[in-house]
Design a protein around this motif. Sequence first.
Motif, PDB file in Angstrom:
ATOM      1  N   LYS A 170      30.369  32.104 -13.186  1.00 18.36           N
ATOM      2  CA  LYS A 170      29.398  32.068 -14.283  1.00 18.36           C
ATOM      3  C   LYS A 170      29.265  33.407 -15.000  1.00 18.36           C
ATOM      4  O   LYS A 170      29.019  33.443 -16.207  1.00 18.36           O
ATOM      5  CB  LYS A 170      28.039  31.597 -13.756  1.00 18.36           C
ATOM      6  CG  LYS A 170      28.026  30.134 -13.349  1.00 18.36           C
ATOM      7  CD  LYS A 170      26.646  29.686 -12.895  1.00 18.36           C
ATOM      8  CE  LYS A 170      26.652  28.197 -12.525  1.00 18.36           C
ATOM      9  NZ  LYS A 170      25.318  27.744 -12.057  1.00 18.36           N
ATOM     10  N   VAL A 171      29.413  34.509 -14.261  1.00 25.54           N
ATOM     11  CA  VAL A 171      29.215  35.813 -14.910  1.00 25.54           C
ATOM     12  C   VAL A 171      30.368  36.158 -15.848  1.00 25.54           C
ATOM     13  O   VAL A 171      30.285  37.120 -16.613  1.00 25.54           O
ATOM     14  CB  VAL A 171      29.034  36.947 -13.873  1.00 25.54           C
ATOM     15  CG1 VAL A 171      27.831  36.671 -12.994  1.00 25.54           C
ATOM     16  CG2 VAL A 171      30.297  37.154 -13.045  1.00 25.54           C
TER      17      VAL A 171
ATOM     18  N   GLU B  80      31.695  33.567 -17.767  1.00 26.11           N
ATOM     19  CA  GLU B  80      31.640  32.517 -18.778  1.00 26.11           C
ATOM     20  C   GLU B  80      31.361  33.099 -20.157  1.00 26.11           C
ATOM     21  O   GLU B  80      30.585  34.040 -20.300  1.00 26.11           O
ATOM     22  CB  GLU B  80      30.513  31.528 -18.449  1.00 26.11           C
ATOM     23  CG  GLU B  80      30.929  30.334 -17.650  1.00 26.11           C
ATOM     24  CD  GLU B  80      29.763  29.387 -17.435  1.00 26.11           C
ATOM     25  OE1 GLU B  80      28.707  29.546 -18.082  1.00 26.11           O
ATOM     26  OE2 GLU B  80      29.904  28.484 -16.589  1.00 26.11           O
TER      27      GLU B  80
ATOM     28  N   ASN C 194      25.290  33.111 -20.240  1.00 27.67           N
ATOM     29  CA  ASN C 194      25.757  34.330 -19.588  1.00 27.67           C
ATOM     30  C   ASN C 194      25.240  35.528 -20.397  1.00 27.67           C
ATOM     31  O   ASN C 194      25.779  35.848 -21.448  1.00 27.67           O
ATOM     32  CB  ASN C 194      27.284  34.359 -19.518  1.00 27.67           C
ATOM     33  CG  ASN C 194      27.816  35.628 -18.873  1.00 27.67           C
ATOM     34  OD1 ASN C 194      27.053  36.488 -18.420  1.00 27.67           O
ATOM     35  ND2 ASN C 194      29.121  35.768 -18.846  1.00 27.67           N
TER      36      ASN C 194
END
Length: 572
Positions: free
Chosen positions: A438-439, A441, A446
Amino acid sequence: MNLFSDIRALVLDSLTAMTAEGALPEGLDFSNVTVEPPRDAAHGDMATNAAMVLAKPAKAKPRDIADALAAKLAADDRIETAEVAGPGFLNLRLAEAVWTRLVEGVLASGEAYGRSPLGQGKKVNVEYVSANPTGPLHVGHTRGAVFGDALASLLDYAGYDVTREYYINDGGAQVDVLARSAFERYREACGHAPEIAEGLYPGEYLIPVGEALKEKYGDSLLDKGEQYWLEEVRTFATDAMMDMIREDLKQLGVEMDSFFSEKSLYGTGRIEAAIEDLDSKGLIYRGTLEPPKGKVPEDWEPREQTLFRSTDYGDDVDRPIKKSDGAWTYFAPDIAYHYDKVSRGYDLLIDVFGADHGGYVKRMKAAVAALSGNTVPLDIKLTQLVRLFKNGGPFKMSKRAGNFVTLRDVVDQVGPDVTRFVMLTRKNDAPLDFDFDKVLEQSKDNPVFYVQYANARIHSVLRKAAEQGLELTDVPSLEDEAEVAVAKKLAEWPRLVEIAARTNEPHRIAFYLYELASDFHSLWNKGNEKPELRFLQEDQATAEKIALPRAVGVVISSGLGILGVTPVEEMR
């Protein structure tokens, strides 16, 4: 330049004038009068509590004070309207010209916009990381390192004289364990099978240390007893671990101003001097502590010990500083270390600890209060745990470290900038979930990407303007509510910096940058509906339209600088 401070000064000047005219009594304390953003933006641009906090000491009705103050404020050309709400709150709406001048001021000030004289050059010592020198830094240390480093940068930005310090815990039994663990890797380097007994450090990071010991000593230590090699191997291994830790911190963009060795306190009289200082104040005595609250351990035996009267300074119980056998407790060198910091003339001390040190807060604050005579505040910030995820599940442990995920593991996966920003997307005392997928994305969800994308968009406009040879102007064109919304968010920056610095909360900077980026992206997207809002008109840049994004870029760059994150000028 601080618009909120300027309007507060206007409010105070108006109250002073009301006092001179007899509308308010003499001697009122205006220190609690504030000017802040209203809870509901629909109510205006700013709100003041002046009437509410002055009503009782003035023996007047809040609305009467608010009505008179509103009339005073409305006479200023910066105030479009001043409306009394509820029992006496005063909502202010500023004139359109204020926002234009605000953007001009940001561009004129450049990187100085938002810097504050709040600290007035006061000396602050920020101690953070301070991991035992027994192995590489793990992910918990990473959060403490990022938080402490960003806090130090924030305080520097707010006008403090900051020292970044690392306390090397090299005086306890854990460094003896390190020496024995390194010795097994030395034996391995000499061709013997290492015996990593329970309690020793199993990580592969000690293999190079063992090889270096072999290079220095050959096989001369193999047949010697521990009493002959322990001290030398301990020093050798500790130095190697600190070299590793310094390199880990460098990978994260963290550089310390000072490294203080716990070992330097022993055998030098420095611990004794600190305890003598407390003794001279009647705070050291011989006594027996009550058993721990709750279930009493079976092996509990009351023993007379040397105690520090920490309850005189807010602690729950008095604390042992010397054991019944005469040896110092672990608390004694920590007292001496903080005594040293007080003696160095700091005006404020800040310690950044892991969450497992929560029980240590009151005793340490008591010690500093006693040592400094209540003149040097100590703020202790606890950083909560970090939970790592990847591919939908928990991130596995590092083989190299033996039993934990290292700082290097994290930085190697996502880089130092993403690591630092994400570590500051939660308040320090709240748990943080770090999802490696996710970091990275590219989405609004984000915050790292969202802020960097705003900065990249700004620089894409500036590049096109430069290609067209456009002569820039600092005078913006603010014709739409979306443009004014961005200017209003810029106005909050100096105030936000001071609030974050007063509370020692650098996460506020990350939150603010996300909000600013969100307002900027909204303006950018609105240009799809209203072509006149676009920064580039039919492939021709408009100088007046570019002034606002340039100002946004100034603040984003400053904010990311505080967080220790490099602004991205182009997304790849």
